[in-house]
Design a protein around this motif. Structure first.
Motif, PDB file in Angstrom:
ATOM      1  N   ALA A 154      45.251  54.235  38.326  1.00  0.00           N
ATOM      2  CA  ALA A 154      46.712  53.769  38.495  1.00  0.00           C
ATOM      3  C   ALA A 154      47.115  52.904  37.369  1.00  0.00           C
ATOM      4  N   LEU A 155      46.474  52.504  36.703  1.00  0.00           N
ATOM      5  CA  LEU A 155      46.946  51.424  35.394  1.00  0.00           C
ATOM      6  C   LEU A 155      47.420  52.539  34.291  1.00  0.00           C
ATOM      7  N   GLY A 156      46.351  52.909  33.501  1.00  0.00           N
ATOM      8  CA  GLY A 156      46.301  53.776  32.470  1.00  0.00           C
ATOM      9  C   GLY A 156      46.874  52.819  31.493  1.00  0.00           C
ATOM     10  N   CYS A 206      39.511  41.578  31.600  1.00  0.00           N
ATOM     11  CA  CYS A 206      40.137  42.318  30.587  1.00  0.00           C
ATOM     12  C   CYS A 206      40.338  43.690  31.413  1.00  0.00           C
ATOM     13  N   GLY A 207      39.454  44.024  32.522  1.00  0.00           N
ATOM     14  CA  GLY A 207      39.777  45.595  33.302  1.00  0.00           C
ATOM     15  C   GLY A 207      39.243  46.395  32.270  1.00  0.00           C
ATOM     16  N   GLU A 208      40.242  47.570  32.346  1.00  0.00           N
ATOM     17  CA  GLU A 208      39.965  48.689  31.331  1.00  0.00           C
ATOM     18  C   GLU A 208      40.649  48.613  29.955  1.00  0.00           C
ATOM     19  N   GLY A 215      37.402  41.536  24.922  1.00  0.00           N
ATOM     20  CA  GLY A 215      37.454  41.260  26.149  1.00  0.00           C
ATOM     21  C   GLY A 215      36.295  41.280  27.083  1.00  0.00           C
ATOM     22  N   ILE A 216      36.409  40.541  28.242  1.00  0.00           N
ATOM     23  CA  ILE A 216      35.128  40.414  29.132  1.00  0.00           C
ATOM     24  C   ILE A 216      35.689  40.886  30.611  1.00  0.00           C
ATOM     25  N   ASP A 217      34.688  41.470  31.394  1.00  0.00           N
ATOM     26  CA  ASP A 217      34.832  41.923  32.534  1.00  0.00           C
ATOM     27  C   ASP A 217      33.526  42.213  33.130  1.00  0.00           C
ATOM     28  N   PRO A 218      33.571  41.572  34.471  1.00  0.00           N
ATOM     29  CA  PRO A 218      32.156  41.857  35.181  1.00  0.00           C
ATOM     30  C   PRO A 218      31.908  43.419  35.733  1.00  0.00           C
ATOM     31  N   THR A 219      32.910  44.093  35.678  1.00  0.00           N
ATOM     32  CA  THR A 219      32.904  45.332  36.300  1.00  0.00           C
ATOM     33  C   THR A 219      32.541  46.197  35.462  1.00  0.00           C
ATOM     34  N   ALA A 223      32.095  49.646  35.154  1.00  0.00           N
ATOM     35  CA  ALA A 223      32.846  50.824  34.953  1.00  0.00           C
ATOM     36  C   ALA A 223      34.091  50.425  34.081  1.00  0.00           C
ATOM     37  N   LEU A 224      34.789  49.455  34.369  1.00  0.00           N
ATOM     38  CA  LEU A 224      35.751  48.991  33.603  1.00  0.00           C
ATOM     39  C   LEU A 224      35.515  48.929  32.249  1.00  0.00           C
ATOM     40  N   ILE A 225      34.686  48.269  31.758  1.00  0.00           N
ATOM     41  CA  ILE A 225      34.247  47.798  30.430  1.00  0.00           C
ATOM     42  C   ILE A 225      33.792  49.260  29.829  1.00  0.00           C
ATOM     43  N   ALA A 233      30.801  40.502  31.343  1.00  0.00           N
ATOM     44  CA  ALA A 233      30.402  39.291  31.496  1.00  0.00           C
ATOM     45  C   ALA A 233      31.369  38.564  32.549  1.00  0.00           C
ATOM     46  N   LYS A 234      31.011  37.535  32.916  1.00  0.00           N
ATOM     47  CA  LYS A 234      31.806  36.939  33.906  1.00  0.00           C
ATOM     48  C   LYS A 234      32.541  35.656  33.189  1.00  0.00           C
ATOM     49  N   ALA A 235      33.954  35.134  33.644  1.00  0.00           N
ATOM     50  CA  ALA A 235      34.607  34.205  33.076  1.00  0.00           C
ATOM     51  C   ALA A 235      34.006  32.952  33.301  1.00  0.00           C
ATOM     52  N   GLU A 236      33.117  32.727  34.265  1.00  0.00           N
ATOM     53  CA  GLU A 236      32.473  31.381  34.579  1.00  0.00           C
ATOM     54  C   GLU A 236      31.208  31.305  33.495  1.00  0.00           C
ATOM     55  N   TYR A 292      45.141  37.553  32.169  1.00  0.00           N
ATOM     56  CA  TYR A 292      46.159  38.253  32.569  1.00  0.00           C
ATOM     57  C   TYR A 292      45.902  38.909  33.987  1.00  0.00           C
ATOM     58  N   LEU A 293      46.571  38.231  34.959  1.00  0.00           N
ATOM     59  CA  LEU A 293      46.444  38.873  36.476  1.00  0.00           C
ATOM     60  C   LEU A 293      44.926  38.873  36.849  1.00  0.00           C
ATOM     61  N   SER A 294      44.238  37.861  36.300  1.00  0.00           N
ATOM     62  CA  SER A 294      42.866  37.782  36.572  1.00  0.00           C
ATOM     63  C   SER A 294      42.324  36.613  37.599  1.00  0.00           C
ATOM     64  N   ILE A 327      43.201  35.155  40.167  1.00  0.00           N
ATOM     65  CA  ILE A 327      43.185  35.243  41.663  1.00  0.00           C
ATOM     66  C   ILE A 327      41.840  35.987  41.818  1.00  0.00           C
ATOM     67  N   ASP A 328      41.166  36.782  40.826  1.00  0.00           N
ATOM     68  CA  ASP A 328      40.004  37.653  41.235  1.00  0.00           C
ATOM     69  C   ASP A 328      38.831  36.746  40.665  1.00  0.00           C
ATOM     70  N   ILE A 329      38.879  35.779  40.037  1.00  0.00           N
ATOM     71  CA  ILE A 329      37.605  34.891  39.331  1.00  0.00           C
ATOM     72  C   ILE A 329      37.122  33.914  40.604  1.00  0.00           C
ATOM     73  N   PRO A 330      36.049  34.074  41.071  1.00  0.00           N
ATOM     74  CA  PRO A 330      35.764  33.265  42.187  1.00  0.00           C
ATOM     75  C   PRO A 330      35.586  31.754  42.087  1.00  0.00           C
ATOM     76  N   ASP A 331      35.088  31.271  40.834  1.00  0.00           N
ATOM     77  CA  ASP A 331      34.862  30.009  40.689  1.00  0.00           C
ATOM     78  C   ASP A 331      35.701  29.510  39.206  1.00  0.00           C
TER      79      ASP A 331
HETATM   80  C1  LIG Z   1      43.769  42.530  38.714  1.00  0.00           C
HETATM   81  S1  LIG Z   1      42.491  43.094  37.623  1.00  0.00           S
HETATM   82  C2  LIG Z   1      43.412  42.732  35.951  1.00  0.00           C
HETATM   83  C3  LIG Z   1      42.474  43.358  34.946  1.00  0.00           C
HETATM   84  C4  LIG Z   1      43.512  43.167  33.497  1.00  0.00           C
HETATM   85  N1  LIG Z   1      43.662  41.887  32.994  1.00  0.00           N
HETATM   86  C5  LIG Z   1      44.848  43.949  33.494  1.00  0.00           C
HETATM   87  O1  LIG Z   1      45.865  43.102  33.642  1.00  0.00           O
HETATM   88  O2  LIG Z   1      44.853  45.099  33.842  1.00  0.00           O
HETATM   89  C6  LIG Z   1      41.273  41.550  37.823  1.00  0.00           C
HETATM   90  C7  LIG Z   1      40.015  41.995  37.113  1.00  0.00           C
HETATM   91  O3  LIG Z   1      39.289  40.634  37.059  1.00  0.00           O
HETATM   92  C8  LIG Z   1      37.885  41.102  37.082  1.00  0.00           C
HETATM   93  N2  LIG Z   1      37.133  40.023  37.528  1.00  0.00           N
HETATM   94  C9  LIG Z   1      36.613  39.753  38.779  1.00  0.00           C
HETATM   95  N3  LIG Z   1      35.632  38.865  38.821  1.00  0.00           N
HETATM   96  C10 LIG Z   1      35.558  38.250  37.765  1.00  0.00           C
HETATM   97  C11 LIG Z   1      35.160  37.128  37.012  1.00  0.00           C
HETATM   98  N4  LIG Z   1      33.986  36.412  37.589  1.00  0.00           N
HETATM   99  N5  LIG Z   1      35.362  36.838  35.619  1.00  0.00           N
HETATM  100  C12 LIG Z   1      36.302  37.678  34.993  1.00  0.00           C
HETATM  101  N6  LIG Z   1      36.858  39.086  35.491  1.00  0.00           N
HETATM  102  C13 LIG Z   1      36.446  38.918  36.883  1.00  0.00           C
HETATM  103  C14 LIG Z   1      37.955  42.603  37.890  1.00  0.00           C
HETATM  104  O4  LIG Z   1      36.846  43.211  37.483  1.00  0.00           O
HETATM  105  C15 LIG Z   1      39.209  43.042  37.325  1.00  0.00           C
HETATM  106  O5  LIG Z   1      39.068  43.788  36.223  1.00  0.00           O
END
Ligand SMILES: C[S@@+](CC[C@H](N)C(=O)[O-])C[C@H]1O[C@@H](n2cnc3c(N)ncnc32)[C@H](O)[C@@H]1O
Length: 232
Positions: free
Chosen positions: A15-17, A49-51, A67-71, A73-75, A89-92, A107-109, A111-115
């Motif tokens: 979807a992103l590319g 950082c996603g992909e 860039g760090i991301d816990p997913t 497959a995206l890394i 890695a996780k942002a926490e 960047y739009l992350s 809301i995805d970070i739990p803590d």
């Molecule tokens: C909406 S995507 C944004 C990806 C990228 N920043 C972009 O703009 O394309 C949110 C990302 O937050 C990541 N994420 C989820 N939990 C996280 C955490 N605890 N720490 C850091 N990133 C996390 C997800 O794996 C996902 O790649």
């Protein structure tokens, strides 16, 4: 419980590319890159950082980008694209020394970070004194309405949105383009108070207007904001 990111990774990459989606291409990319240019950053860390799309764009400005991301497959995909050093890695819990970066980007992350409080403490720790935290986020009224369905387009061009529990904090699921992920609704006051309590000072705030196709429609009810916070 899974937040859906592992299962959604391939659909997200498709979807992103490099082109990105409307929110990125038409609204956020230009002002985010402008803030990086103004910061003249040499060392940038991208949280979630996603992909790696924005890491690659930031690297094109001449900075060293991490860039760090816990997913996983995206890394893995980010590593095939290059442009930055990528870590699972996780942002926490950031695997970096104190005072390692000039700018930390989310960047739009957020809301995805739990803590979020832990992530902000970590961002503050890895920033150098005088460092900048650059955030692009979804408006809280958008996340408060996510589980209520998309906005209804009225015949006069306005939109009607069902929203509930704005002042609460709760997870909700979002689904589009074969992507199904859980993220968090938090009121704007939560983000602002956590940033202030972590010791950041607000230096820039914007609700950027869209440009290009569909800009007029988006600009009637914009759902993205950008802010830059400085540490001491
Ligand atoms: C909406 S995507 C944004 C990806 C990228 N920043 C972009 O703009 O394309 C949110 C990302 O937050 C990541 N994420 C989820 N939990 C996280 C955490 N605890 N720490 C850091 N990133 C996390 C997800 O794996 C996902 O790649």
């Amino acid at each position: 419980m899974s937040d859906g990111w592992d299962d959604s990774a391939q659909a997200w990459i498709a979807a992103l590319g490099d082109a990105g989606d409307f929110s990125r291409r038409n609204v956020l990319d230009a002002p985010m890159l402008d803030r990086l240019r103004v910061a003249n950053a040499h060392d940038i860390l991208d949280l979630g950082c996603g992909e790696g799309r924005f890491c690659r764009m930031a690297a094109a400005l001449g900075a060293r980008v991490v860039g760090i991301d816990p997913t996983a497959a995206l890394i893995a995909h980010a590593n095939t694209q290059g442009g930055a050093a990528y870590y699972e890695a996780k942002a926490e819990d950031l695997p970096f020394e104190d005072s390692s970066f000039d700018v930390v980007v989310s960047y739009l992350s957020l809301i995805d970070i739990p803590d979020v409080p832990a992530a902000l403490r970590e961002a503050n720790r890895v920033l150098r004194p005088g460092g900048k935290l650059l955030i692009a986020n979804l408006n809280s009224w958008t996340t408060a309405s996510q589980s209520k369905g998309p906005p209804v387009r009225n015949s006069d061009g306005s939109q009607t949105l069902l929203m509930d529990r704005y002042l609460d904090i709760f997870p909700s699921w979002a689904e589009w383009n074969d992507i199904r992920i859980q993220n968090w609704h938090r009121p704007m006051s939560f983000y602002m108070q956590q940033l202030l309590q972590t010791g950041f000072t607000l230096a820039h705030f914007d609700e950027p207007k869209a440009v290009g196709d569909h800009a007029e429609f988006y600009n009637r009810a914009p759902y993205l904001y950008l802010m830059e916070w400085h540490n001491s």
